[in-house]
Design a protein around this motif. Structure first.
Motif, PDB file in Angstrom:
ATOM      1  N   ASP A 261      -4.280  -8.940  -2.441  1.00  0.00           N
ATOM      2  CA  ASP A 261      -4.598 -10.311  -2.033  1.00  0.00           C
ATOM      3  C   ASP A 261      -3.449 -10.939  -1.251  1.00  0.00           C
ATOM      4  O   ASP A 261      -3.671 -11.865  -0.463  1.00  0.00           O
ATOM      5  CB  ASP A 261      -4.922 -11.166  -3.267  1.00  0.00           C
ATOM      6  N   ALA A 262      -2.233 -10.466  -1.476  1.00  0.00           N
ATOM      7  CA  ALA A 262      -1.076 -10.988  -0.748  1.00  0.00           C
ATOM      8  C   ALA A 262       0.073 -10.000  -0.847  1.00  0.00           C
ATOM      9  O   ALA A 262       0.104  -9.145  -1.741  1.00  0.00           O
ATOM     10  CB  ALA A 262      -0.645 -12.341  -1.296  1.00  0.00           C
ATOM     11  N   ILE A 263       1.004 -10.120   0.084  1.00  0.00           N
ATOM     12  CA  ILE A 263       2.185  -9.258   0.133  1.00  0.00           C
ATOM     13  C   ILE A 263       3.425 -10.135   0.182  1.00  0.00           C
ATOM     14  O   ILE A 263       3.441 -11.147   0.891  1.00  0.00           O
ATOM     15  CB  ILE A 263       2.160  -8.350   1.388  1.00  0.00           C
ATOM     16  N   LEU A 264       4.453  -9.756  -0.561  1.00  0.00           N
ATOM     17  CA  LEU A 264       5.749 -10.436  -0.476  1.00  0.00           C
ATOM     18  C   LEU A 264       6.694  -9.552   0.322  1.00  0.00           C
ATOM     19  O   LEU A 264       7.012  -8.429  -0.092  1.00  0.00           O
ATOM     20  CB  LEU A 264       6.335 -10.701  -1.860  1.00  0.00           C
ATOM     21  N   ALA A 265       7.135 -10.049   1.484  1.00  0.00           N
ATOM     22  CA  ALA A 265       8.118  -9.352   2.308  1.00  0.00           C
ATOM     23  C   ALA A 265       9.505  -9.888   1.984  1.00  0.00           C
ATOM     24  O   ALA A 265       9.666 -11.028   1.559  1.00  0.00           O
ATOM     25  CB  ALA A 265       7.797  -9.544   3.792  1.00  0.00           C
ATOM     26  N   MET A 266      10.529  -9.062   2.234  1.00  0.00           N
ATOM     27  CA  MET A 266      11.886  -9.449   1.890  1.00  0.00           C
ATOM     28  C   MET A 266      12.525 -10.375   2.916  1.00  0.00           C
ATOM     29  O   MET A 266      13.384 -11.184   2.581  1.00  0.00           O
ATOM     30  CB  MET A 266      12.770  -8.207   1.731  1.00  0.00           C
ATOM     31  N   TYR A 267      12.112 -10.251   4.189  1.00  0.00           N
ATOM     32  CA  TYR A 267      12.734 -11.096   5.217  1.00  0.00           C
ATOM     33  C   TYR A 267      11.745 -11.371   6.343  1.00  0.00           C
ATOM     34  O   TYR A 267      10.657 -10.777   6.412  1.00  0.00           O
ATOM     35  CB  TYR A 267      14.028 -10.471   5.744  1.00  0.00           C
ATOM     36  N   HIS A 268      12.126 -12.289   7.209  1.00  0.00           N
ATOM     37  CA  HIS A 268      11.251 -12.857   8.227  1.00  0.00           C
ATOM     38  C   HIS A 268      10.502 -11.813   9.058  1.00  0.00           C
ATOM     39  O   HIS A 268       9.266 -11.733   9.045  1.00  0.00           O
ATOM     40  CB  HIS A 268      12.090 -13.766   9.142  1.00  0.00           C
ATOM     41  N   ASP A 269      11.219 -10.994   9.804  1.00  0.00           N
ATOM     42  CA  ASP A 269      10.554 -10.075  10.720  1.00  0.00           C
ATOM     43  C   ASP A 269       9.796  -8.961   9.997  1.00  0.00           C
ATOM     44  O   ASP A 269       8.788  -8.464  10.514  1.00  0.00           O
ATOM     45  CB  ASP A 269      11.562  -9.462  11.688  1.00  0.00           C
ATOM     46  N   GLN A 270      10.241  -8.593   8.817  1.00  0.00           N
ATOM     47  CA  GLN A 270       9.534  -7.566   8.051  1.00  0.00           C
ATOM     48  C   GLN A 270       8.100  -8.007   7.761  1.00  0.00           C
ATOM     49  O   GLN A 270       7.176  -7.200   7.745  1.00  0.00           O
ATOM     50  CB  GLN A 270      10.261  -7.281   6.735  1.00  0.00           C
ATOM     51  N   GLY A 271       7.914  -9.300   7.522  1.00  0.00           N
ATOM     52  CA  GLY A 271       6.583  -9.812   7.227  1.00  0.00           C
ATOM     53  C   GLY A 271       5.834 -10.308   8.450  1.00  0.00           C
ATOM     54  O   GLY A 271       4.627 -10.074   8.598  1.00  0.00           O
ATOM     55  N   LEU A 272       6.545 -10.975   9.372  1.00  0.00           N
ATOM     56  CA  LEU A 272       5.851 -11.621  10.476  1.00  0.00           C
ATOM     57  C   LEU A 272       5.482 -10.688  11.628  1.00  0.00           C
ATOM     58  O   LEU A 272       4.499 -10.941  12.329  1.00  0.00           O
ATOM     59  CB  LEU A 272       6.673 -12.806  11.002  1.00  0.00           C
TER      60      LEU A 272
END
Length: 359
Positions: A261-272
């Motif tokens: 349902d959701a993912i937690l990324a460690m930093y900005h570019d890793q997720g965006l």
């Protein structure tokens, strides 16, 4: 809708030389949209009239001096800037940064004072708005300092939701910001938001590793073993469905994200980077965890196309309707919680009375 009334959407117009004013006007020329919410732009009649005339956009503007006089089926405009500001589409300048700040601060005050129900923020230039009077690097940090709650940057789309453990900090600082307590706090905020804001009863959350291949069992770093995994294990033991850490390089391309349902990324570019690659133009930036609802389009000021009439308003439309839906979900959730507490209190009272009678 709330109590039969349309939700009041406060809009900060962002950088006046960017595409914020343009996409606001473009979107709200769709008159049918005004059946679903009442827009209030914190800007000026001069600025919006300039872009309306420049781009021949057919939208009715209504200047209002008091938030109590906001009208339905109109684009209401609250003046927040003196009319001596020179509009220069596509140009970054200090005066534009000041304009941006005044719009954001005015809209946030209206939100906090319940004159608008939700806040939608058009893109700003972080470099221009940052100053000794505004020591923040973006919307999220400012709203965290102004509204109650624990802010979590959460990028949302109907097929993908990505939250960030850290956001606007240099890459070299990311590892220093990762610790067990921070991970636990962010995941709990995310889990509660998925439950309250999106109506997901038992959300499944994936956590990405920091290092390549999630460190390959400690070969490429120890953050996964020392910080990320212990936080996941503790939360899972508390009944939160959280899994990982997963290697970030293959997680999205393999389609694994579809299982959560959701993912937690460690930093900005890793997720965006993966989020915008998969959803660009339809994604929304939502500040979860705060006492009020704030959303934003998933793009920047776009100076290169400002004032040319080619900016796309799709993401702004998604941001507005996401804010409205989240607001409605919160109201429904809170009403159910209140009823449950009231019922529990009545049952407890009846039980106590029975026990007293037996004595």
């Amino acid at each position: 809708m709330v109590r039969g009334k349309k939700i009041r959407v406060g809009i900060s117009v962002g950088d006046p030389n960017g595409i914020g004013p343009e996409i606001t006007l473009k979107l709200l020329q769709k008159k049918r949209l005004l059946n679903f919410f009442t827009p209030v732009a914190f800007s000026s009649m001069k600025l919006l009239s300039y872009y309306k005339n420049l781009l021949s956009i057919d939208v009715e503007l209504r200047g209002v001096h008091s938030l109590e006089k906001v009208a339905s089926h109109k684009l209401n405009v609250i003046n927040v800037q003196h009319d001596d500001f020179t509009i220069k589409p596509g140009e970054a300048c200090a005066e534009a940064g000041q304009y941006t700040r005044l719009s954001l601060e005015s809209a946030t005050r209206a939100l906090r004072d319940n004159h608008v129900d939700v806040l939608v923020t058009a893109p700003l230039n972080k470099d221009l708005i940052h100053s000794k009077d505004f020591p923040f690097v973006g919307h999220t940090d400012y709203l965290q300092s102004t509204l109650s709650g624990e802010a979590l940057m959460l990028m949302i789309h109907h097929e993908l939701k990505v939250a960030l453990l850290t956001h606007h900090i240099p890459l070299k600082e990311v590892s220093k910001q990762i610790n067990i307590s921070r991970i636990i706090q962010k995941i709990k905020t995310l889990q509660h938001s998925l439950h309250r804001d999106f109506g997901i009863a038992k959300p499944k959350i994936a956590v990405l590793g920091l290092n390549p291949h999630a460190s390959d069992n400690g070969l490429l770093g120890d953050e996964e073993e020392q910080k990320i995994s212990p936080a996941i294990e503790k939360l899972f033991g508390e009944g939160i469905l959280v899994f990982g850490p997963y290697p970030a390089d293959s997680f999205f391309g393999s389609g694994k994200y579809k299982n959560f349902d959701a993912i937690l990324a460690m930093y900005h570019d890793q997720g965006l980077i993966p989020f915008k690659t998969l959803t660009f133009g339809e994604g929304v930036n939502f500040t979860a965890g705060l006492s009020y609802v704030r959303t934003s389009p998933d793009h920047g000021v776009a100076y290169d196309i400002a004032g040319k009439g080619i900016a796309n308003a799709n993401s702004l439309e998604e941001a507005i309707f996401s804010a409205v839906k989240i607001f409605e979900n919160r109201k429904a959730y809170d009403e159910l919680e209140s009823r449950a507490l009231s019922l529990s209190s009545k049952r407890s009272h009846l039980k106590n009375n029975k026990e007293e009678t037996r004595r």
